[in-house]
Scaffold this motif. Structure first.
Motif, PDB file in Angstrom:
ATOM      1  N   ASP A  73      33.282  61.893  11.705  1.00 52.38           N
ATOM      2  CA  ASP A  73      34.042  60.701  11.343  1.00 52.38           C
ATOM      3  C   ASP A  73      33.236  59.810  10.416  1.00 52.38           C
ATOM      4  O   ASP A  73      33.757  59.256   9.441  1.00 52.38           O
ATOM      5  N   ILE A  74      31.924  59.677  10.732  1.00 54.01           N
ATOM      6  CA  ILE A  74      31.078  58.821   9.895  1.00 54.01           C
ATOM      7  C   ILE A  74      31.006  59.389   8.486  1.00 54.01           C
ATOM      8  O   ILE A  74      31.144  58.663   7.502  1.00 54.01           O
ATOM      9  N   LEU A  75      30.850  60.715   8.411  1.00 51.50           N
ATOM     10  CA  LEU A  75      30.769  61.336   7.080  1.00 51.50           C
ATOM     11  C   LEU A  75      32.066  61.110   6.317  1.00 51.50           C
ATOM     12  O   LEU A  75      32.044  60.871   5.111  1.00 51.50           O
ATOM     13  N   LYS A  76      33.193  61.163   7.047  1.00 54.65           N
ATOM     14  CA  LYS A  76      34.486  60.948   6.386  1.00 54.65           C
ATOM     15  C   LYS A  76      34.542  59.528   5.809  1.00 54.65           C
ATOM     16  O   LYS A  76      34.927  59.326   4.652  1.00 54.65           O
ATOM     17  N   LEU A 126      33.912  55.839   1.126  1.00 53.85           N
ATOM     18  CA  LEU A 126      33.151  54.779   0.453  1.00 53.85           C
ATOM     19  C   LEU A 126      32.639  55.273  -0.895  1.00 53.85           C
ATOM     20  O   LEU A 126      32.745  54.575  -1.910  1.00 53.85           O
ATOM     21  N   SER A 127      32.088  56.513  -0.886  1.00 52.93           N
ATOM     22  CA  SER A 127      31.548  57.055  -2.137  1.00 52.93           C
ATOM     23  C   SER A 127      32.664  57.259  -3.149  1.00 52.93           C
ATOM     24  O   SER A 127      32.495  57.007  -4.339  1.00 52.93           O
ATOM     25  N   ALA A 128      33.842  57.732  -2.637  1.00 51.47           N
ATOM     26  CA  ALA A 128      34.955  57.958  -3.550  1.00 51.47           C
ATOM     27  C   ALA A 128      35.377  56.641  -4.186  1.00 51.47           C
ATOM     28  O   ALA A 128      35.694  56.582  -5.383  1.00 51.47           O
ATOM     29  N   LYS A 129      35.335  55.572  -3.383  1.00 49.31           N
ATOM     30  CA  LYS A 129      35.697  54.251  -3.912  1.00 49.31           C
ATOM     31  C   LYS A 129      34.685  53.825  -4.979  1.00 49.31           C
ATOM     32  O   LYS A 129      35.050  53.357  -6.056  1.00 49.31           O
ATOM     33  N   GLU A 131      35.294  53.181  -8.987  1.00 45.12           N
ATOM     34  CA  GLU A 131      35.003  51.886  -9.584  1.00 45.12           C
ATOM     35  C   GLU A 131      33.964  52.016 -10.687  1.00 45.12           C
ATOM     36  O   GLU A 131      34.085  51.416 -11.742  1.00 45.12           O
ATOM     37  N   HIS A 132      32.925  52.806 -10.401  1.00 46.06           N
ATOM     38  CA  HIS A 132      31.774  52.802 -11.305  1.00 46.06           C
ATOM     39  C   HIS A 132      31.573  54.106 -12.048  1.00 46.06           C
ATOM     40  O   HIS A 132      30.845  54.146 -13.022  1.00 46.06           O
ATOM     41  N   GLY A 139      29.460  59.518 -14.891  1.00 48.72           N
ATOM     42  CA  GLY A 139      28.618  60.128 -13.878  1.00 48.72           C
ATOM     43  C   GLY A 139      29.349  60.179 -12.558  1.00 48.72           C
ATOM     44  O   GLY A 139      30.552  59.964 -12.502  1.00 48.72           O
ATOM     45  N   ARG A 140      28.622  60.513 -11.501  1.00 46.21           N
ATOM     46  CA  ARG A 140      29.235  60.500 -10.187  1.00 46.21           C
ATOM     47  C   ARG A 140      28.447  59.597  -9.242  1.00 46.21           C
ATOM     48  O   ARG A 140      27.229  59.441  -9.387  1.00 46.21           O
ATOM     49  N   ALA A 141      29.176  59.002  -8.318  1.00 44.60           N
ATOM     50  CA  ALA A 141      28.510  58.057  -7.421  1.00 44.60           C
ATOM     51  C   ALA A 141      27.819  58.799  -6.301  1.00 44.60           C
ATOM     52  O   ALA A 141      28.227  59.887  -5.959  1.00 44.60           O
TER      53      ALA A 141
END
Lengths: 509, 149
Positions: free
Chosen positions: B125-128, B133-136, B140-141, B147-149
């Motif tokens: 669940d934490i990884l999900k 968060l990383s996808a967000k 955004e960035h 590049g990739r976050a």
């Protein structure tokens, strides 16, 4: 090997330096907690680490000619008592660790104010001092089990320091948890290795272990001990396939912590690796040659290319620098694997040069993050122009990271390439150059963002206050200074490499 | 290789076999279990196995507890015929036990903080959540820099 005890009775203050530089930061940590005042806590931490730095410099001055100092804790003579043994190698690493620890502290005062909740500040300084104690102790001790104890002191405080980044990004917590699991596995492997060594030799004093191994030759127990110690320390040093904890820990830790850790923690682990591989197990240990060639070279090459390649595609500057650290550790390990004096001095000098370089870069990023809140590239647009001094420091360090002539990074890579040619390994030399080209790519991306993009509308960023700026400029100056004056770094590294290659005789009495 | 098939050898080193079994069990739990607390339990078993190794090292055949007998006046009664176990590994492992306790308590404290923030202690669940968060971050960035976050 003569076993005549050198009668060592510490008479003067100078004689006590080897232990004082560990004890002073250690005592300052609980004092800081008791004082509980943020300003006083900072002052005390600063005083303690500056003292440790001065002591490390004095120690290096004493042992730079290749001699060593043996300090008997409590007057108990080794091998029964615990011995602190300072030679050119660990004096140099001690100077790096306490120097970076001191220089980062003035910066930390403002940076910690901005990033960590107020009620944790004194605890932060206490943990910072504990971490410093652990690293210094790990490097200065001549007792194998003592290394484990200090390793755990520094690791446990590091986990908490990393988790303190949770105020900014909650992922700091899971990063700290991952680091804790991996770090503990690494430390436990190390302690299993020590247990096996103790079984084989019946002693814990490093010089004594070295003598016994030299006498009785190698056997299965010693080989197993060697394997456990290399894997355990490899985990702490973020050797390529064991590096998984590093990127997240560096990315989400508070800026000051990242700068401090990147410059010191992995370097201390590499020092321990060097000490065990060369001084405790002899370089002539045939099992070791085999490991060095077959394991270290492919993995170091992988680190140099894969990690640099991953770094190129990051959109977060801190994470990019973290991956670059993994690649740089590859250079240090390949220097070790060359198994000649030049290669060893290259990895030792790269430990120092890369420590200084990475600390500058992470301090610079931290200053920018104070303004931009994140270290994503698109939040840093044009900040180099808005913060000229910070930008200049980062450019100097960036050039050193690539290895442009006239910077510290060039010296270490130059010596490394020389060592490769000495062995006739031209393909390794070519690989070093090629992976430096990858460094050019990712460092260029940083320059591009900092200088060639337009700053956001209404960008109010300016250079950070002087206490943050001066440490950065000093370190950036050091990046360039050590590119020209290699007397201190390379000189000591050469002496240290000779000592290491002499094997147990280098540890001799 | 002859010794490996020697039964007396195998049974005589039972504590070392237990050390290996415990060590591998602990390491397996750390890797295979998704629950953060269970991982810590595995880590504990892993560390405990090392205690067993060290204590085994200290054993001297026929040795007794390394304490000198004292008479009523408190004078040492040193008897050279008594064989003592080696106390050094015991002392070493005391240090390692303390380290283990510190690690466990720190890990549990971290888990409490993680539970507060993520409201779960299951790794999946934490990884999900972190992937989201990383996808967000990436949305955004990422595209701005390719590049990739």
């Amino acid at each position: 090997m003569s076993t005549v005890e050198v009668q060592h009775v510490a008479k003067t203050f100078i004689d006590h330096l080897p232990v004082l530089q560990v004890v002073i930061p250690l005592i300052s940590a609980p004092l800081i907690v008791f004082i509980g005042n943020r300003k006083l806590a900072w002052l005390l931490a600063m005083a303690a680490s500056a003292t440790a730095f001065v002591m490390a410099c004095l120690l290096l001055a004493q042992v730079k000619d290749g001699s060593y100092i043996s300090y008997h804790i409590g007057g108990w003579a080794p091998p029964l008592g615990i011995e602190y043994r300072i030679d050119a190698l660990n004096a140099l690493v001690l100077m790096l660790i306490s120097g970076i620890g001191t220089i980062v502290l003035p910066y930390a005062y403002n940076s910690v104010n901005a990033e960590i909740p107020k009620r944790h500040h004194t605890l932060f300084y206490a943990l910072y001092m504990l971490c410093l104690t652990g690293l210094l102790g790990m490097v200065s001790t001549g007792d194998a089990f003592n290394v484990f104890v200090f390793l755990e002191i520094s690791s446990l405080s590091t986990y908490v320091l990393v988790a303190m980044g949770a105020g900014k990004d909650t992922r700091a917590l899971t990063a700290a948890y991952d680091y804790l699991i991996m770090g503990t596995i690494g430390a436990t492997f190390f302690v299993i290795g020590l247990g096996l060594l103790y079984m084989a030799t019946g002693t814990l004093n490093m010089a004594d272990i070295a003598d016994r191994i030299a006498e009785q030759g190698t056997n299965r127990t010693v080989q197993a001990a060697f394997a456990f110690i290399v894997v355990g320390m490899g985990l702490k040093a973020a050797m390529y396939p064991l590096h998984h904890w590093l990127p997240n820990a560096y990315t989400y830790a508070p800026s000051a912590v990242t700068a401090f850790l990147a410059a010191t923690a992995t370097k201390a682990a590499i020092y321990v690796l060097l000490r065990f591989m060369f001084s405790v197990f002899n370089p002539g240990f045939h099992f070791e040659d085999w490991t060095l060639y077959l394991i270290f070279i492919p993995f170091s090459l992988l680190a140099m290319f894969a990690a640099s390649f991953v770094a190129v595609f990051q959109s977060d500057l801190k994470r990019m620098l973290a991956f670059s650290s993994i690649a740089q550790i590859g250079y240090m390990l390949i220097g070790i694997a060359m198994l000649n004096a030049t290669g060893l001095s290259a990895s030792i000098v790269h430990m120092v040069n890369h420590g200084i370089t990475k600390a500058t870069l992470f301090l610079g990023v931290g200053a920018m993050v104070m303004y931009s809140k994140t270290s994503f590239f698109d939040n840093l647009n044009g900040l180099g122009r808005k913060m000229p001094f910070t930008g200049a420091a980062m450019v100097a360090a960036g050039l050193s990271l690539i290895g442009i002539p006239g910077t510290a990074g060039f010296i270490s890579k130059w010596v490394l390439v020389q060592a490769a040619f000495e062995n006739g390994w031209w393909f390794i030399a070519v690989a070093i150059m090629l992976s430096s080209l990858l460094a050019v790519v990712y460092v260029w991306r940083m320059f591009e963002v900092l200088y060639l993009t337009a700053p956001d509308e209404g960008c109010t960023a300016t250079d950070p206050p002087l206490p943050m700026l001066i440490p950065m400029l000093i370190l950036a100056g050091a990046c360039i200074w050590f590119g020209f004056d290699t007397e201190l770094t390379l000189g000591s590294a050469r002496v240290a490499a000779e000592g290491l290659l002499a094997g147990s005789a280098g540890m001799a009495h | 290789m002859e010794r490996l098939s020697d039964w007396a050898f195998i049974v005589g080193h039972l504590n070392y076999w237990m050390f290996i079994i415990l060590m591998m069990t602990g390491l397996y739990i750390v890797v295979a279990r998704g629950n953060l607390v269970k991982k810590i339990v595995g880590l504990n078993i892993f560390q405990t196995s090392v205690f067993m190794l060290y204590i085994s090292i200290g054993k001297v055949t026929g040795g007794t507890a390394p304490i000198y007998p004292v008479d009523m006046q408190g004078n040492l009664q040193v008897d050279p015929s008594i064989v003592y176990s080696n106390p050094l590994p015991h002392v070493l492992i005391l240090t390692a036990i303390v380290v283990g306790i510190a690690t466990t308590s720190l890990a549990l404290a971290l888990i409490i903080r993680i539970r507060e923030v993520y409201e779960t202690i299951e790794e999946d669940d934490i990884l999900k959540i972190e992937r989201e968060l990383s996808a967000k971050d990436y949305k955004e960035h990422g595209p701005a820099m390719g590049g990739r976050a």
